[in-house]
Design a protein around this motif. Structure first.
Motif, PDB file in Angstrom:
ATOM      1  N   ASP A 141      -3.095  11.135  -3.082  1.00 13.33           N
ATOM      2  CA  ASP A 141      -3.920  10.120  -2.406  1.00 13.33           C
ATOM      3  C   ASP A 141      -5.198   9.804  -3.181  1.00 13.33           C
ATOM      4  OD1 ASP A 141      -2.031  10.438  -0.449  1.00 13.33           O
ATOM      5  OD2 ASP A 141      -3.419  11.021   1.148  1.00 13.33           O
ATOM      6  N   GLU A 142      -5.791  10.825  -3.756  1.00 13.17           N
ATOM      7  CA  GLU A 142      -7.135  10.635  -4.319  1.00 13.17           C
ATOM      8  C   GLU A 142      -7.156  10.519  -5.837  1.00 13.17           C
ATOM      9  OE1 GLU A 142      -9.354   9.921  -2.209  1.00 13.17           O
ATOM     10  OE2 GLU A 142      -8.232  10.584  -0.446  1.00 13.17           O
TER      11      GLU A 142
ATOM     12  N   ASP B 178      -5.694   6.647   8.962  1.00 14.56           N
ATOM     13  CA  ASP B 178      -5.650   7.560   7.810  1.00 14.56           C
ATOM     14  C   ASP B 178      -4.261   8.204   7.706  1.00 14.56           C
ATOM     15  OD1 ASP B 178      -7.729   9.038   5.775  1.00 14.56           O
ATOM     16  OD2 ASP B 178      -5.980  10.241   6.275  1.00 14.56           O
ATOM     17  N   SER B 179      -3.644   8.002   6.545  1.00 11.29           N
ATOM     18  CA  SER B 179      -2.251   8.445   6.390  1.00 11.29           C
ATOM     19  C   SER B 179      -2.091   9.960   6.592  1.00 11.29           C
ATOM     20  CB  SER B 179      -1.702   8.017   5.025  1.00 11.29           C
ATOM     21  OG  SER B 179      -2.386   8.678   3.989  1.00 11.29           O
TER      22      SER B 179
ATOM     23  N   PRO C 147      -2.898   2.508   6.386  1.00 13.75           N
ATOM     24  CA  PRO C 147      -2.162   2.297   7.627  1.00 13.75           C
ATOM     25  C   PRO C 147      -2.916   2.749   8.889  1.00 13.75           C
ATOM     26  CG  PRO C 147      -1.454   4.346   6.622  1.00 13.75           C
ATOM     27  CD  PRO C 147      -2.440   3.717   5.676  1.00 13.75           C
TER      28      PRO C 147
ATOM     29  N   SER D 201       0.827  -1.215   0.000  1.00 13.42           N
ATOM     30  CA  SER D 201       0.000   0.000   0.000  1.00 13.42           C
ATOM     31  C   SER D 201       0.861   1.265   0.000  1.00 13.42           C
ATOM     32  CB  SER D 201      -0.890   0.011   1.250  1.00 13.42           C
ATOM     33  OG  SER D 201      -1.319   1.329   1.525  1.00 13.42           O
ATOM     34  N   PRO D 202       0.660   2.158  -0.985  1.00 16.84           N
ATOM     35  CA  PRO D 202       1.432   3.406  -0.994  1.00 16.84           C
ATOM     36  C   PRO D 202       1.141   4.285   0.219  1.00 16.84           C
ATOM     37  CG  PRO D 202      -0.110   3.319  -2.848  1.00 16.84           C
ATOM     38  CD  PRO D 202      -0.241   2.020  -2.127  1.00 16.84           C
TER      39      PRO D 202
END
Ligand SMILES: N[C@@H](CCC(=O)N[C@@H](CS)C(=O)NCC(=O)O)C(=O)O
Length: 229
Positions: free
Chosen positions: A97-98, A61-62, A50, A10-11
């Motif tokens: 992120d989006e 939430d990163s 994460p 996962s990035p």
């Protein structure tokens, strides 16, 4: 010690480990196998990773984790104090992120890349679970991608979008070492985490490799965020 609950590929999880590396904060990684992902509900409101555990608190939430870490470990600050720079940092992070994340997913689940990533995803599971994850991961992910929209684009159309994204990035990096101001910030780490995984796919690597500014910037971010403690 901080515990980082993650999915290795996962990035968003990469983003947090890079922040911890940059700040030289020791942490223990807890890899959550897909078969145990239902357990994430206990400590993440969105059931996503994460998540970090620090001094008895769970933070998910990163973005929230990044802001928390920047407050609790202020050495090597990541979030610009200057309001205008903060705006750019926020917009870059949200774009990574989006938007970029869905192109990264699109590349992974192209027919020619699917087997590799299904096996990567299943590698922390065993027995029947490993078989199930390998068999159904692409279907489940493509379902999410189709609902979001990028999944319904042809490979060519998605690659055109990626090329445009990379062009914008390389132009923005023409006169700067980092994306926002003169210092590495959360913007760099968020975009880098996506690009690192994008470049793990041949089509993504080809899209990045034609831009020297991006390659050199990625090297700068890589050096700054390598674990060396
Ligand atoms: N906005 C979240 C996104 C995190 C996210 O999407 N994580 C994915 C892994 S890449 C996840 O946990 N997916 C499991 C699920 O959706 O149930 C963040 O920044 O942490």
């Amino acid at each position: 010690m901080i515990r980082l609950y993650q999915f290795e590929m996962s990035p968003f999880c990469t983003k947090i480990s890079l922040i911890l590396n940059l700040k030289k904060v020791p942490y223990q990684v807890i890899e959550v196998p897909v078969s145990k992902s239902y357990t994430v509900k206990k400590y993440s409101a969105t059931s996503k990773l994460p998540v970090i555990e620090h001094e008895g608190k769970f933070i998910d939430d990163s973005t929230d984790i990044a802001y928390y870490l920047d407050k609790v470990f202020p050495d090597r600050p990541l979030i610009p104090i200057d309001e205008k720079l903060w705006v750019k940092c926020h917009l870059y992070e949200d774009w990574a992120d989006e938007s970029l994340n869905f192109y990264m997913m699109k590349l992974r689940w192209l027919p020619q890349n699917q087997d590799r990533w299904s096996n990567e995803l299943a590698k922390f599971d065993s027995g029947l679970w490993r078989w199930l994850v390998t068999k159904f991961a692409s279907k489940a992910t493509l379902n999410i991608l189709n609902k979001q929209g990028v999944g319904r684009k042809s490979e060519q159309a998605a690659l055109r979008d990626i090329d445009r994204h990379m062009l914008a990035l390389t132009i923005d990096l023409e006169d700067r070492c980092f994306l926002v101001g003169n210092e590495l910030s959360l913007a760099d780490i968020s975009v880098y985490a996506q690009l690192k995984w994008i470049s793990e796919n041949p089509e993504g690597k080809a899209a990045i490799d034609v831009h020297q500014n991006i390659i050199q910037w990625m090297e700068r971010v890589d050096v700054a965020t390598r674990k060396n403690f």
